[in-house]
Design a protein around this motif. Structure first.
Motif, PDB file in Angstrom:
ATOM      1  N   HIS A  52      11.565 -24.138  36.081  1.00  0.00           N
ATOM      2  CA  HIS A  52      12.081 -23.698  37.380  1.00  0.00           C
ATOM      3  C   HIS A  52      13.548 -23.303  37.217  1.00  0.00           C
ATOM      4  N   PRO A  53      13.807 -22.172  36.529  1.00  0.00           N
ATOM      5  CA  PRO A  53      15.191 -21.817  36.189  1.00  0.00           C
ATOM      6  C   PRO A  53      16.070 -21.539  37.405  1.00  0.00           C
ATOM      7  N   THR A  54      15.493 -21.093  38.514  1.00  0.00           N
ATOM      8  CA  THR A  54      16.307 -20.838  39.701  1.00  0.00           C
ATOM      9  C   THR A  54      16.906 -22.133  40.235  1.00  0.00           C
ATOM     10  N   ARG A  55      16.118 -23.185  40.275  1.00  0.00           N
ATOM     11  CA  ARG A  55      16.615 -24.482  40.736  1.00  0.00           C
ATOM     12  C   ARG A  55      17.671 -25.009  39.775  1.00  0.00           C
ATOM     13  N   HIS A  56      17.450 -24.831  38.482  1.00  0.00           N
ATOM     14  CA  HIS A  56      18.416 -25.292  37.486  1.00  0.00           C
ATOM     15  C   HIS A  56      19.756 -24.575  37.659  1.00  0.00           C
ATOM     16  N   GLU A  57      19.727 -23.259  37.822  1.00  0.00           N
ATOM     17  CA  GLU A  57      20.971 -22.507  38.007  1.00  0.00           C
ATOM     18  C   GLU A  57      21.674 -22.915  39.303  1.00  0.00           C
ATOM     19  N   ALA A  58      20.898 -23.171  40.356  1.00  0.00           N
ATOM     20  CA  ALA A  58      21.499 -23.622  41.617  1.00  0.00           C
ATOM     21  C   ALA A  58      22.158 -24.984  41.443  1.00  0.00           C
ATOM     22  N   GLN A  59      21.524 -25.871  40.665  1.00  0.00           N
ATOM     23  CA  GLN A  59      22.102 -27.197  40.422  1.00  0.00           C
ATOM     24  C   GLN A  59      23.384 -27.089  39.600  1.00  0.00           C
ATOM     25  N   VAL A  60      23.404 -26.220  38.604  1.00  0.00           N
ATOM     26  CA  VAL A  60      24.619 -26.026  37.796  1.00  0.00           C
ATOM     27  C   VAL A  60      25.741 -25.481  38.662  1.00  0.00           C
ATOM     28  N   GLU A  61      25.438 -24.523  39.538  1.00  0.00           N
ATOM     29  CA  GLU A  61      26.461 -23.970  40.427  1.00  0.00           C
ATOM     30  C   GLU A  61      26.956 -25.018  41.416  1.00  0.00           C
ATOM     31  N   MET A  62      26.063 -25.845  41.932  1.00  0.00           N
ATOM     32  CA  MET A  62      26.481 -26.901  42.848  1.00  0.00           C
ATOM     33  C   MET A  62      27.379 -27.914  42.134  1.00  0.00           C
ATOM     34  N   ASP A  63      27.066 -28.230  40.882  1.00  0.00           N
ATOM     35  CA  ASP A  63      27.912 -29.132  40.104  1.00  0.00           C
ATOM     36  C   ASP A  63      29.292 -28.535  39.891  1.00  0.00           C
ATOM     37  N   ARG A  64      29.355 -27.235  39.641  1.00  0.00           N
ATOM     38  CA  ARG A  64      30.654 -26.577  39.464  1.00  0.00           C
ATOM     39  C   ARG A  64      31.475 -26.621  40.742  1.00  0.00           C
ATOM     40  N   GLN A  65      30.834 -26.442  41.891  1.00  0.00           N
ATOM     41  CA  GLN A  65      31.549 -26.392  43.155  1.00  0.00           C
ATOM     42  C   GLN A  65      31.976 -27.754  43.659  1.00  0.00           C
ATOM     43  N   THR A  66      31.372 -28.835  43.181  1.00  0.00           N
ATOM     44  CA  THR A  66      31.753 -30.162  43.640  1.00  0.00           C
ATOM     45  C   THR A  66      32.973 -30.698  42.908  1.00  0.00           C
ATOM     46  N   VAL A  67      33.361 -30.103  41.808  1.00  0.00           N
ATOM     47  CA  VAL A  67      34.561 -30.530  41.106  1.00  0.00           C
ATOM     48  C   VAL A  67      35.761 -29.954  41.850  1.00  0.00           C
ATOM     49  N   LEU A  68      36.656 -30.838  42.281  1.00  0.00           N
ATOM     50  CA  LEU A  68      37.790 -30.388  43.080  1.00  0.00           C
ATOM     51  C   LEU A  68      38.934 -29.948  42.182  1.00  0.00           C
ATOM     52  N   PRO A  69      39.517 -28.786  42.460  1.00  0.00           N
ATOM     53  CA  PRO A  69      40.667 -28.332  41.667  1.00  0.00           C
ATOM     54  C   PRO A  69      41.935 -29.077  42.099  1.00  0.00           C
ATOM     55  N   ALA A  70      42.953 -28.980  41.286  1.00  0.00           N
ATOM     56  CA  ALA A  70      44.245 -29.559  41.641  1.00  0.00           C
ATOM     57  C   ALA A  70      44.822 -28.791  42.825  1.00  0.00           C
ATOM     58  N   PRO A  71      45.534 -29.477  43.715  1.00  0.00           N
ATOM     59  CA  PRO A  71      46.087 -28.778  44.879  1.00  0.00           C
ATOM     60  C   PRO A  71      47.175 -27.795  44.467  1.00  0.00           C
TER      61      PRO A  71
END
Length: 99
Positions: A52-71
């Motif tokens: 299910h590569p679509t779900r995998h790519e969505a999970q990777v993107e969600m993981d990237r977006q949950t990491v908060l950058p420095a202010p």
């Protein structure tokens, strides 16, 4: 079934996974070394990546977006070493920039 048939199938699966990783067809790198469990870095994440590569790519993107950058620095913060080639932002324990 003889034991060597089962052993041969297991070895073939391992070799196929290593070749697929080397060719870039699948990604077996550990993206969660920070200690967070689950997501695409878990041991079962390869099942999503293959079946299910679509779900995998969505999970990777969600993981990237949950990491908060420095202010980002605000206008009153001063130079912070930008023109010396080094930027250093000191943060309090709650994550807000020190004044």
């Amino acid at each position: 079934m003889d034991w060597w048939v089962v052993l041969g199938i297991a070895i073939a699966i391992i070799v196929m996974a290593l070749v697929a990783n080397h060719k870039g067809w699948i990604d077996l790198s550990d993206k969660h070394r920070s200690g967070r469990g689950g997501g695409s870095g878990s041991g079962l994440g390869i099942g999503d990546e293959v079946f299910h590569p679509t779900r995998h790519e969505a999970q990777v993107e969600m993981d990237r977006q949950t990491v908060l950058p420095a202010p980002a620095p605000i206008p009153g913060d001063g130079d912070k070493g930008v023109y010396r080639g080094r930027v250093q932002i000191a943060l309090d324990d709650d994550g807000t920039p020190k004044r």
